[in-house]
Design an enzyme around this catalytic site. Sequence first.
Site, mmCIF file in Angstrom:
data_model
loop_
_atom_site.group_PDB
_atom_site.id
_atom_site.type_symbol
_atom_site.label_atom_id
_atom_site.label_comp_id
_atom_site.label_asym_id
_atom_site.label_seq_id
_atom_site.Cartn_x
_atom_site.Cartn_y
_atom_site.Cartn_z
ATOM 1 C CB THR A 188 -0.843 -0.416 0.947
ATOM 2 O OG1 THR A 188 -1.542 1.743 1.066
ATOM 3 C CG2 THR A 188 -0.276 -0.622 2.314
ATOM 4 C CD GLU A 335 -3.310 -1.000 5.509
ATOM 5 O OE1 GLU A 335 -4.357 0.015 4.825
ATOM 6 O OE2 GLU A 335 -2.241 0.354 6.001
ATOM 7 C CE LYS A 445 -7.299 22.085 15.668
ATOM 8 N NZ LYS A 445 -5.986 21.989 16.265
ATOM 9 C CD1 TRP A 450 -11.172 19.267 14.761
ATOM 10 C CD2 TRP A 450 -10.298 19.267 13.358
ATOM 11 N NE1 TRP A 450 -10.764 19.266 15.661
ATOM 12 C CE2 TRP A 450 -8.961 19.026 14.942
ATOM 13 C CE3 TRP A 450 -9.130 19.186 12.473
ATOM 14 C CZ2 TRP A 450 -8.168 19.169 15.071
ATOM 15 C CZ3 TRP A 450 -7.790 18.761 12.768
ATOM 16 C CH2 TRP A 450 -7.111 18.999 13.900
HETATM 17 P P1 AMP Z 1 -6.700 1.951 0.809
HETATM 18 O O1 AMP Z 1 -5.561 1.464 1.817
HETATM 19 O O2 AMP Z 1 -5.918 2.399 -0.293
HETATM 20 O O3 AMP Z 1 -8.063 1.277 -0.127
HETATM 21 O O4 AMP Z 1 -7.308 3.594 1.161
HETATM 22 C C1 AMP Z 1 -7.822 3.098 2.303
HETATM 23 C C2 AMP Z 1 -8.625 4.434 1.979
HETATM 24 O O5 AMP Z 1 -9.477 5.028 1.334
HETATM 25 C C3 AMP Z 1 -9.082 4.578 3.501
HETATM 26 O O6 AMP Z 1 -8.724 4.837 4.877
HETATM 27 C C4 AMP Z 1 -10.228 5.745 3.672
HETATM 28 O O7 AMP Z 1 -9.433 7.160 4.044
HETATM 29 C C5 AMP Z 1 -10.561 5.419 1.865
HETATM 30 N N1 AMP Z 1 -11.534 5.094 1.541
HETATM 31 C C6 AMP Z 1 -12.335 3.751 1.479
HETATM 32 N N2 AMP Z 1 -13.845 3.924 1.353
HETATM 33 C C7 AMP Z 1 -13.966 4.832 1.877
HETATM 34 C C8 AMP Z 1 -14.761 5.329 1.919
HETATM 35 N N3 AMP Z 1 -16.753 4.609 1.117
HETATM 36 N N4 AMP Z 1 -15.279 6.633 2.531
HETATM 37 C C9 AMP Z 1 -14.665 7.706 2.690
HETATM 38 N N5 AMP Z 1 -13.237 6.875 2.696
HETATM 39 C C10 AMP Z 1 -13.151 5.601 2.319
#
Ligand code: AMP
Length: 548
Positions: A188, A335, A445, A450
Amino acid sequence: MPIRKIERTPSAYAYPLLIKNMLRMPMIYAPKQEIVYRDKIRYDYLTLNRRVSQLANMLEQAGVTSGNTVAVMDWDSHRYLECFFAVPMMGAVLHTVNIRLSPEQLIYTINHAEDDIILLNSDFLPVIESIRDQLKTVKKFILLTDMETPPASAIELAGEYENLLSQSSPEYDFPDFDEDAMATMFYTTGTTGMPKGVYYSHRQLVLHTYGLMSAVCIYKSQINLNSTDVYMPLTPMFHVHAWGIPYLCTMIGLKQVYPGKYEPPVLLKLITTENVTFSHCVPTIIHMLVTSPAIRQFDLSKWKVVIGGSALPKGLCKTALSFGIGLTAAYGMSETCPILSAANMKPFMLDWDEDRQIEIRCKTGLPLPLVHLEIVDTDGIPVPHDGKSTGEVVTRAPWLTQGYLKDPERSEQLWENGWLHTGDIGNIDPEGYLQITDRVKDVIKTGGEWISSLELEDIISQHHAVSEAAVIGVPDEKWGGRPMALVVLKEEYKGKITEEELRDFFKKYVDNGSIPKYGIPGKISIVDAIAKTSVGKINKKELRVHYK
Ligand code: AMP
């Protein structure tokens, strides 16, 4: 605590949760069901089963043994699906390489994962040729190609996939082993440093498949996936195993369509000619399709799409619904295998009008069965589920990575106090729906308060002229930080809308109490395009650097 353990008669079989066991039922239920690759290949599940055995024999022939790491660099294909099964089933580890990484990141991840062999699509030959001498552990390369005559290569190839497969026996006795054996791994790309490796066991992937199945197949909701659906992934198979959905769809014996490289006209054609009813992708892909001029020629009214990877903006959801595409958000991360929640509507919501339903479809969702989600404050104390109290989302579930590969320090940070820290900020409402409001690193912020960048994006996405938007925090001498919005206009509105008109749109949301006055972006810039990451998400890190 004293417990009474079950007794096991010496002959009882302690059934391990292994990926191979998910391949048993579809051969009984749907042996003739089809698996399709673009307009090139079409075969049935019995053939898939046979080819999985042939692939295991072919890999064994190439020197792969249990515990080895087999890397794949391919577009979404039937061959990739075969690797999803054969590699872990023989006790090896499947490394799904992110094909969009830079050469430097490819070198790092392939060496760090200690890949033994790479199954390589001919499209990625040039990049691998350019870094071959820096790959320290790779002993062999096998070529994957659709070309009749494989291209010439400067690296030594151990052969071509189809050719080697055809010479391999269709019988392979996949062994039983410990369900905690590592099945898959991938990297990742975080906001800082080199990519981090995450990994999943057979047990975790089987349980993830079951958790996912209960969320998308069993509850009466707008998704209701069942064995008559037709599946096509639109999240790359290298990205968190295409969210584990190929495992689910194979286990329940669905017709599956693999699109290769994502090209809008090909995707739209496959959806209609193969009657695809179920897909999943990041918002960018749906945005690309709904803005493609070709879309009006296609009937997409039977297509259900789960959106994840980023928040689903209401404006995009509304546009997609106007084409008949049934969008629903889901949430997870690399993760977490990945799926933690899905925005299923509860049965009483299915009668609501479209606008109210959009509110739910765009939520981050209800936790999957077995997933425990909490929001904690800065002291790690859970906050009430009142839809207002905000904090970091932490989770426990059977399918969370148990650490980062060879990185004890960041592993412990991820798992501080026995909860996986998502790095996302959100709240949970009284109905149990999670709403992510920001990444910890993306929060804005301003004057000590926030502001949720996702909420501001969600608002501006609903302006009739807006095609796509991103909101970031930029430094400000007086307020510390201020929100800035970058907006791409729909083709027909280009040059016809001013930044002032967009600002006025935000004012309506101040008047109805949705956002405070200081939530109106200090600057709104109309731009041609917004930077994306290697998996197609808005790249806020790059935007922040650019607009600092
Ligand atoms: P990744 O590890 O590249 O799959 O990214 C994961 C991150 O994508 C999460 O920790 C969130 O910040 C964001 N994410 C995934 N799904 C959503 C969702 N439905 N709404 C908002 N953020 C999301």
